[in-house]
Design a protein around this motif. Structure first.
Motif, mmCIF file in Angstrom:
data_model
loop_
_atom_site.group_PDB
_atom_site.id
_atom_site.type_symbol
_atom_site.label_atom_id
_atom_site.label_comp_id
_atom_site.label_asym_id
_atom_site.label_seq_id
_atom_site.Cartn_x
_atom_site.Cartn_y
_atom_site.Cartn_z
ATOM 1 N N GLY A 1 -3.319 0.183 -3.547
ATOM 2 C CA GLY A 1 -2.775 -1.038 -2.899
ATOM 3 C C GLY A 1 -2.743 -2.339 -3.668
ATOM 4 O O GLY A 1 -3.490 -2.445 -4.936
ATOM 5 N N SER B 1 -2.338 -8.134 5.602
ATOM 6 C CA SER B 1 -3.027 -6.731 5.582
ATOM 7 C C SER B 1 -2.480 -6.021 6.734
ATOM 8 O O SER B 1 -2.186 -4.866 6.852
ATOM 9 C CB SER B 1 -4.308 -6.688 5.121
ATOM 10 N N ASP C 1 0.770 -1.219 -0.134
ATOM 11 C CA ASP C 1 -0.060 0.023 0.007
ATOM 12 C C ASP C 1 0.958 1.170 0.059
ATOM 13 O O ASP C 1 1.875 1.128 0.852
ATOM 14 C CB ASP C 1 -0.879 -0.049 1.242
#
Length: 419
Positions: A287, A366, A242
């Motif tokens: 991302g 994540s 990201d």
């Protein structure tokens, strides 16, 4: 409601059918040309003999009239097929009609010209055998095993009937010719199977590339369609990246410049992932979610994930160098890498389907990416990934962290852009 694989298989069947229809039109045009040549010769030969061509006697008027009728029917068929009319039963009816034409013509020629000389009779028989072989081969162009075997069986029956009724009495030679024609039919069936599989494979890949990443389709080899309906549990390495400060960057630059930046970065990042053997699951604005080890198994997926993270930093450095040279601000990025069990498969509705991976490993990767800014590093690699990779060189241990939503802490590592 049919599954996605059923819909794609339906599209493949339609494409194969359309190709078979085009091939049928080609056969019809060749048939019409052959009949046109035959009619152009037979009408004059009803009035005059052509000894120099091997026809010492005039051909019967019935042959010319019959050939003209067949020519008219062939022209009508070409017209109909050219306008899009087609039916599956044509793949058997047309070879049967061709066989009737061949046998009838052969018997008329044998009756009229065969008694003139042994050479003329031999030429008639040889021509008949060759045309029967061509009839058997037309089955391959219809792209189905049924059409290929049907055309072969019809050609063999026509060969036996035509030669026996035409006075051919050598049982051994007749058996040899039938066997030879069977070999031709076998080659026709084999060719139809190869072409059919090639068409289905290529069409299947083209169709699936509308929904899935090209790498997913290419790694599925001969039968990619189960990807659409059969999710699989696998152990894979997940990489989530990201851009940092993307929201504030969006406020400072024009939409055109922002889109150019994203296109440049995504293209470079996707190439890194592909070069490392991974699959880009999706781009999520600024991302990216990439997976290593699904859908195709990779024994070293963890090592590839770590190498991809390093490659992304190198690619980002190159993009930033170009931006600085253009007097533009560089961008920063965070990357999280984790190895664990996931479910790999396809999700979608009536209008869209996409390959994806689901599971705790995706969430952990994540969360690791989100934690990079807090820990002041660009990359966080979980200990699970490091242990699966089997090495820890160029990695620095940062201790344990507790990720949001997870009760069990993870030991994490980082790497540098110069490692």
């Amino acid at each position: 409601m049919p599954g996605w694989s059923d819909l794609v298989r339906g599209a493949i069947d339609r494409t194969v059918r359309e190709q078979a229809q085009r091939n049928e039109l080609l056969i019809a045009r060749v048939r019409m040309i052959c009949l046109l040549v035959a009619v152009a010769f037979q009408w004059p030969s009803t009035l005059h003999a052509f000894p120099a061509l091997g026809f010492p006697e005039r051909t019967p008027l019935a042959l010319a009239i019959g050939a003209s009728g067949w020519l008219l029917a062939a022209a009508v068929l070409v017209r109909a097929l050219g306008r899009g009319w087609y039916a599956r039963w044509l793949s058997l009816v047309l070879p049967l009609a061709d066989a009737m034409l061949l046998v009838g013509s052969h018997l008329l020629l044998t009756e009229t010209l065969g008694r003139s000389s042994v050479v003329a009779l031999l030429m008639i028989h040889m021509s008949f055998v060759l045309t029967c072989a061509l009839l058997a081969l037309t089955g391959a162009l219809r792209l189905t095993a049924r059409a290929s075997m049907g055309a072969t069986a019809i050609a063999m029956a026509a060969l036996v009937v035509g030669l026996v009724l035409g006075g051919y009495r050598s049982v051994g030679a007749l058996g040899y010719l039938v066997g030879l024609l069977a070999v031709v039919g076998l080659m026709s069936w084999w060719l139809a199977a190869i072409v059919g599989r090639a068409v289905q494979s290529e069409v299947g890949k083209v169709m699936l590339r509308r929904f899935l990443p090209a790498g997913v389709v290419d790694r599925a080899h001969d039968d990619p369609l189960p990807l659409l309906d059969e999710p699989r549990a696998v152990t894979a390495t997940i990489l989530v990246s990201d851009l940092r400060g993307f929201t504030s960057l969006s406020e400072r630059v024009s939409p055109t410049e922002l889109l150019t930046l994203l296109s440049e970065l995504q293209g470079a990042f996707a190439q890194v992932v592909v070069d490392c053997g991974g699959t880009v699951d999706k781009f999520m604005g600024d991302g990216m979610l990439a997976v290593f080890g699904a859908p195709a198994a990779l024994p070293d997926h963890a090592s590839r994930g770590v190498e991809a993270a390093r490659g992304l930093l190198v690619a980002l450095a190159r993009v930033n160098a170009a931006r600085v040279a253009r007097a533009q601000a560089p961008v920063a990025m965070g990357i999280g890498v984790h190895t664990g069990p996931v479910i790999a498969g396809c999700l979608g509705g009536a209008d869209r389907v996409e390959f994806t991976v689901l599971g705790d490993a995706v969430n952990a990767a994540s969360r690791l990416e989100s934690l990079t800014k807090e820990r002041g590093v660009e990359v966080l690699v979980s200990g699970d990934c490091v242990r699966a990779a089997g090495h820890a060189h160029a990695l620095t241990a940062l201790g344990e962290v507790t990720l949001r939503g997870r009760a069990t802490p993870l030991d994490v590592y980082t790497l540098s852009t110069t490692a």
